[in-house]
Design a protein around this motif. Structure first.
Motif, PDB file in Angstrom:
ATOM      1  N   ALA A  99       3.740   4.159  -9.206  1.00  0.00           N
ATOM      2  CA  ALA A  99       2.942   4.896 -10.176  1.00  0.00           C
ATOM      3  C   ALA A  99       3.744   6.055 -10.761  1.00  0.00           C
ATOM      4  O   ALA A  99       3.661   6.315 -11.956  1.00  0.00           O
ATOM      5  CB  ALA A  99       1.672   5.409  -9.511  1.00  0.00           C
ATOM      6  N   GLU A 157      -3.506   0.148  -6.690  1.00  0.00           N
ATOM      7  CA  GLU A 157      -4.058   1.428  -6.212  1.00  0.00           C
ATOM      8  C   GLU A 157      -5.359   1.663  -6.956  1.00  0.00           C
ATOM      9  O   GLU A 157      -5.358   1.846  -8.175  1.00  0.00           O
ATOM     10  CB  GLU A 157      -3.075   2.576  -6.475  1.00  0.00           C
ATOM     11  CG  GLU A 157      -3.541   3.923  -5.956  1.00  0.00           C
ATOM     12  CD  GLU A 157      -3.657   3.965  -4.438  1.00  0.00           C
ATOM     13  OE1 GLU A 157      -2.683   3.577  -3.770  1.00  0.00           O
ATOM     14  OE2 GLU A 157      -4.740   4.334  -3.930  1.00  0.00           O
ATOM     15  N   ALA A 165       0.838  -1.200   0.000  1.00  0.00           N
ATOM     16  CA  ALA A 165       0.000   0.000   0.000  1.00  0.00           C
ATOM     17  C   ALA A 165       0.875   1.253   0.000  1.00  0.00           C
ATOM     18  O   ALA A 165       0.541   2.245  -0.652  1.00  0.00           O
ATOM     19  CB  ALA A 165      -0.910  -0.022   1.214  1.00  0.00           C
ATOM     20  N   ASN A 166       1.998   1.174   0.717  1.00  0.00           N
ATOM     21  CA  ASN A 166       2.865   2.355   0.803  1.00  0.00           C
ATOM     22  C   ASN A 166       3.680   2.591  -0.460  1.00  0.00           C
ATOM     23  O   ASN A 166       4.275   3.649  -0.615  1.00  0.00           O
ATOM     24  CB  ASN A 166       3.813   2.217   1.992  1.00  0.00           C
ATOM     25  CG  ASN A 166       3.079   2.442   3.291  1.00  0.00           C
ATOM     26  OD1 ASN A 166       1.989   3.023   3.292  1.00  0.00           O
ATOM     27  ND2 ASN A 166       3.663   1.971   4.383  1.00  0.00           N
ATOM     28  N   THR A 206       2.567   2.140  -3.626  1.00  0.00           N
ATOM     29  CA  THR A 206       1.804   2.329  -4.871  1.00  0.00           C
ATOM     30  C   THR A 206       2.250   3.592  -5.604  1.00  0.00           C
ATOM     31  O   THR A 206       2.535   3.552  -6.809  1.00  0.00           O
ATOM     32  CB  THR A 206       0.306   2.447  -4.561  1.00  0.00           C
ATOM     33  OG1 THR A 206       0.135   3.387  -3.498  1.00  0.00           O
ATOM     34  CG2 THR A 206      -0.270   1.108  -4.143  1.00  0.00           C
ATOM     35  N   ALA A 207       2.344   4.711  -4.898  1.00  0.00           N
ATOM     36  CA  ALA A 207       2.672   5.978  -5.551  1.00  0.00           C
ATOM     37  C   ALA A 207       4.082   5.935  -6.117  1.00  0.00           C
ATOM     38  O   ALA A 207       4.341   6.435  -7.210  1.00  0.00           O
ATOM     39  CB  ALA A 207       2.532   7.117  -4.545  1.00  0.00           C
ATOM     40  N   ALA A 208       4.990   5.288  -5.359  1.00  0.00           N
ATOM     41  CA  ALA A 208       6.366   5.189  -5.838  1.00  0.00           C
ATOM     42  C   ALA A 208       6.411   4.467  -7.172  1.00  0.00           C
ATOM     43  O   ALA A 208       7.158   4.856  -8.069  1.00  0.00           O
ATOM     44  CB  ALA A 208       7.215   4.455  -4.805  1.00  0.00           C
ATOM     45  N   LEU A 254      -0.191  -2.001 -10.156  1.00  0.00           N
ATOM     46  CA  LEU A 254       1.033  -1.257 -10.421  1.00  0.00           C
ATOM     47  C   LEU A 254       2.268  -2.137 -10.403  1.00  0.00           C
ATOM     48  O   LEU A 254       3.284  -1.786 -10.977  1.00  0.00           O
ATOM     49  CB  LEU A 254       1.179  -0.172  -9.357  1.00  0.00           C
ATOM     50  CG  LEU A 254       0.100   0.914  -9.426  1.00  0.00           C
ATOM     51  CD1 LEU A 254       0.037   1.692  -8.138  1.00  0.00           C
ATOM     52  CD2 LEU A 254       0.352   1.832 -10.604  1.00  0.00           C
TER      53      LEU A 254
END
Lengths: 201, 488
Positions: free
Chosen positions: B63, B132, B56-57, B59-61, B137
């Protein structure tokens, strides 16, 4: 793997898969497989990556409910000015959905044409008109994205910059608050948070 | 704590120990196994949870193509030394970030596997999708060392082992202590039983402290002992009275025997003296009858002389009878002198005497050259004299007679016999033959006193033998006798 399972156009799939590799090859400037027409290819690859980012913003930003009249209202990604993406952006968002909402791409010549729009990429062609454009959009829940030098300082919300051969993000949180947009902390972690001086723009 | 001595003690302790040890070891094994399973599942759950958080932590990395941030996210794993390696793969399945920083295959897989868990003996790994908002991802890989599990299980097993060993020790102490309640009374009972059987002392009693089955057993044992004791006493008492009775009887028998012997001796003395004293008057009758015949023969006349003759015959007859009686009486009184006797020689002498007395008779005596016997020579001479004289007498009516003296063997025993072919007798009256004064023939046919065979029987009896006769009227008689039938 997971993405391969989805129906994508050949180019869209290729773009999404190659995007990380493109980061280096595009930004390092060293020769790649596309070396035949280096500047043109490099430029295309850079915008393909930016297009992917525009698509990803839809996942990490929350818009106020009123921006979606009904549950089927798509998320609109708008491009204002001279479109540098070609077909890249369309291919990337084709057949994609975020939270059950489809993604569509709209292109605008002037800011007045911008109606319902969630993510708005303001092209470099609009650099001269940036302050009035942003002023025009003020108060609307539109995630403004730009690539010009002072975009974030001029109260744009997300700015693309290139640093150390990588595409980076700068985010103006105050502008996001003004637009009543909630940006995921995960996305914020990836970005440089900018606090423009009050009164500016 | 007494060391178990008797078998029952040992068996009891053994039974309790076997049971408790088995139960403890099984329980311990189950506890350890359960602990291993739950520890493993705990580790798996922890790892899955951690993988979920990390995914979960990151995902942005993924993306926004930020490997640096991804590495920072993964670097949080530093707090857990059991995590060996971790990696993030992007949507192209190529390595995006690794932990520890800079880790490369083969520490992390070059390409990810399918989502889920993979484990071998030492490691447990989890593949977790990074998603996400439905947008896949990439994939997270995280691998943990199972040494922690192994160590945990080993620690737990050690604790359980200590508990089991301690419990076994306590069980041993308890069983050794508790078995006394059973083995003690049993041992006391066995002790009592052994004492009873060894000493034959039925007054011993077993202790009956407990009121359980053992107490009942001891009680029954005691009751039995009491009964035995009672019967034993009764038996002893009756034995004593029996012995007393026996002694009394024996004494009475001895007294009676003495009395009998005395009276017998008196009787014999009496009959001897009577017989002896009777001879004097007889001699007087005979003597004076003879004197009367000689001196006054003419005066008496023919009839008188004939009567007187008959008186004299009767007197002689009576004298013979008295002689026989005296002989019979003497037999009981004379002492026996044992020695070897040649019955053939004695028989020949008697036959010669008989032949000389009546040379006109045609009698052939058959006597073997030797006929050895053991006994008193005088008494055996009386036996043969009587038997041969008898045979001589009862063959007197035959013109030519045959008398045989000899021996036959039956069952390895010597049987002597005297056989004749004379008048014989009826076997129906055989039992009367040897009674004194009993005669099977009329006096007019054969003279006799009826004492001879009684005398023979008495002598044979004194020689420890038997006398019997076989015969038939007109065909003769055979008298058999044995000596010393029961050894000497």
């Amino acid at each position: 793997m997971s993405l391969l399972a989805r129906p994508l156009t050949a180019r869209g799939r290729l773009l999404r898969c190659l995007a990380p590799a493109l980061v280096l090859s595009v930004l390092c400037g060293h020769p790649s497989a596309f070396a035949a027409d280096v500047p043109a290819v490099r430029r295309t690859q850079e915008y393909d990556l930016k297009a992917v980012f525009l698509y990803q913003f839809a996942h990490f930003v929350e818009w106020p409910a009123r921006t979606f009249p009904n549950q089927h209202t798509p998320i609109t990604i708008g491009v204002l000015g001279e479109d540098p993406f070609g077909d890249g952006l369309d291919e990337i968002v084709a057949n994609e959905a975020v939270g059950g909402r489809k993604l569509i791409v709209r292109r605008y010549r002037t800011v007045d044409q911008v109606d319902t729009c969630h993510v708005l990429f303001i092209c470099a062609s609009e650099a001269g008109r940036m302050i009035p454009i942003l002023a025009r959009l003020k108060g609307r829940s539109v995630l403004t994205v730009g690539e010009t030098q002072d975009f974030v300082a001029q109260n744009g919300i997300v700015g693309f910059t290139v640093a150390r051969n990588r595409l980076k993000l700068r985010i103006n949180l105050a502008a996001a608050d003004t637009a009543r947009l909630t940006i995921s902390s995960k996305l914020l972690r990836q970005a440089e948070i900018v606090h423009p001086q009050r009164g500016q723009g | 704590m007494n060391s178990p001595r008797t078998t029952i003690q040992r068996k009891l302790v053994l039974a309790i120990m076997m049971t408790s040890t088995t139960v403890l070891v099984l329980t311990g094994a189950v506890l350890v196994a359960r602990e291993a399973v739950s520890l493993r599942s705990l580790i798996h759950t922890e790892l899955s949870t951690r993988a979920g958080i990390l995914a979960a932590n990151s995902t942005a990395a993924l993306a926004f193509r930020n490997p640096e941030d991804a590495r920072q996210v993964l670097a949080a794993l530093r707090t857990d030394p059991s995590v060996v390696a971790a990696a993030l793969y992007d949507d192209r399945n190529s390595l995006f970030a690794t932990y520890p920083d800079g880790a490369a295959p083969p520490l992390v897989p070059r390409a990810p596997g399918t989502p889920g868990s993979v484990s071998d003996k030492e490691h447990l790994a989890v593949y977790q999708r990074v998603v996400e908002g439905g947008n896949r991802l990439g994939l997270l890989y995280i691998k943990t060392d199972l040494r922690e599990l192994e160590q945990g299980v080993r620690d737990h097993a050690l604790v359980v082992l200590c508990a089991v060993l301690g419990s076994i020790g306590v069980a041993f102490a308890l069983s050794t202590w508790l078995q006394r309640g059973i083995a003690g009374p049993v041992r006391a009972l066995a002790e009592a039983a052994r004492n009873v059987s060894e000493r034959k002392d039925y007054s011993i009693r077993a202790e009956t402290k407990s009121d359980d089955e053992l107490g009942v057993l001891a009680g029954a044992f005691n009751t039995m002992l009491a009964e035995i004791q009672e019967r034993d006493a009764a038996l002893r008492a009756s034995e004593g009275s029996l012995r007393q009775l026996n002694a009394g009887l024996e004494q009475r028998v001895a007294v009676r025997t003495a009395e009998l012997e005395t009276s017998n001796r008196e009787l014999e003395a009496f009959s001897y003296s009577v017989s002896h004293d009777l001879r004097a008057p007889l001699r007087a009758i005979d003597g004076f009858s003879k004197a009367l015949l000689e001196d006054c023969g003419e005066a008496l006349g023919e009839t008188g002389a004939r009567h007187l003759d008959r008186v004299r015959t009767a007197a002689r007859q009576m004298g013979l009878l008295i002689d026989d009686l005296l002989n019979l009486a003497r037999l009981s009184r004379t002492e026996m002198r044992r020695g070897p006797v040649d019955l053939a020689a004695v028989g020949k002498e008697i036959a010669d005497t008989l032949t000389q007395a009546q040379p006109e008779r045609q009698v052939s005596f058959v006597v073997p050259p030797r006929l050895t016997a053991e006994g008193d020579s005088q008494l055996l001479r009386v036996v043969l004299d009587n038997l041969l004289r008898n045979a001589w007498k009862f063959t007197s009516k035959k013109p030519a007679a045959r008398i045989e003296l000899g021996q036959t063997g039956t069952n390895g025993k010597t049987v002597f016999f005297v056989a004749d072919d004379g008048a014989g007798f009826d076997m129906a009256h055989a039992d009367l033959l040897f009674a004194p004064f009993q005669r099977l023939h009329r006096q007019s046919d054969f003279e006799g006193t009826g004492v001879g065979l009684a005398t023979v029987q008495r002598i044979i009896h004194r020689h420890g033998g038997r006398l019997w006769a076989e015969g038939a009227v007109g065909t003769g008689a055979t008298f058999y006798f044995t000596l010393w039938e029961n050894g000497s």
